[in-house]
Design an enzyme around this catalytic site. Structure first.
Site, mmCIF file in Angstrom:
data_model
loop_
_atom_site.group_PDB
_atom_site.id
_atom_site.type_symbol
_atom_site.label_atom_id
_atom_site.label_comp_id
_atom_site.label_asym_id
_atom_site.label_seq_id
_atom_site.Cartn_x
_atom_site.Cartn_y
_atom_site.Cartn_z
ATOM 1 N N ASP A 10 0.888 -1.167 0.000
ATOM 2 C CA ASP A 10 0.000 0.000 0.000
ATOM 3 C C ASP A 10 0.921 1.210 0.000
ATOM 4 O O ASP A 10 1.481 1.581 1.031
ATOM 5 C CB ASP A 10 -0.894 -0.003 1.243
ATOM 6 N N GLU A 70 -1.351 -1.511 -4.536
ATOM 7 C CA GLU A 70 -2.574 -0.716 -4.667
ATOM 8 C C GLU A 70 -2.302 0.450 -5.593
ATOM 9 O O GLU A 70 -1.322 1.173 -5.426
ATOM 10 C CB GLU A 70 -3.030 -0.222 -3.292
ATOM 11 N N ASP A 143 -2.445 0.811 7.446
ATOM 12 C CA ASP A 143 -1.757 0.817 6.159
ATOM 13 C C ASP A 143 -1.141 -0.549 5.867
ATOM 14 O O ASP A 143 -1.132 -0.998 4.721
ATOM 15 C CB ASP A 143 -0.669 1.905 6.136
#
Length: 182
Positions: A10, A70, A143
């Site tokens: 991420d 992502e 996260d």
């Protein structure tokens, strides 16, 4: 018996989340989730260097077979979007430099794969991952669970056509993105 390791990322310039799973006989096994704290650094270029180095370190430690990342979502703030895109690009460059195939997933696609709802909250995604992978506890910042979610999403989408943008190396990236290379 086939076995592979998936690194999920991420990207972020404040906190970058990472999650790793091992896939063994088509079953997922949790390996690690962690984050890189970048708040204390003011210089954006230092942050990018740290993201690259940490990604390389994870690759050299866990030897992932694939990376799921992502994709940045389109927000209203162009500067934030640019910084996020750079963070993602640096993490991708680290993987590409080690010739690891990379697949990008939109946040909605990741949330959908984990919870069945493309609009799920970070907390809902984290709770579902906790249940799925039997995690004892969840981190304070989510996260790292977002990074783990990217890896799990990739596991669920493996072998399906049109799962996202995939790159197997610099040559593949250049061929698929001629408009981005000048």
């Amino acid at each position: 018996m086939s076995e592979k390791i998936i690194l999920g990322i991420d990207p972020g310039t404040t906190i970058m989340g990472f999650g790793l799973i091992k896939v063994k006989n088509k079953k997922m096994e949790f390996l690690q989730l962690n984050e890189l704290q970048l708040k204390k650094y003011d210089d954006h270029y230092v942050k990018l260097k740290l993201i690259f180095e940490r990604t390389i370190e994870l690759i050299d430690t866990f030897h992932p077979d694939e990376i799921a990342i992502e994709a940045p979502f389109f927000g209203k703030n162009v500067q934030s979007m640019l910084k996020l895109g750079r963070a993602q690009g640096v993490a991708m460059a680290a993987g590409l430099s080690r010739e690891i195939p990379i697949t990008e997933y939109l946040p909605k696609k990741i949330k959908m794969a984990i919870t069945g709802n493309g609009n799920a909250s970070k907390e809902q995604v984290a709770k579902m991952l906790q249940s799925m992978l039997k995690l004892k506890s969840l981190p304070k910042n989510l996260d790292s669970t977002d990074g783990l979610a990217a890896a799990v999403c990739h596991f669920y989408n493996s072998g399906q056509p049109n799962i996202g943008k995939s790159y197997t190396g610099w040559d593949a990236f250049v061929k698929q993105n001629p408009d981005k290379i000048r």
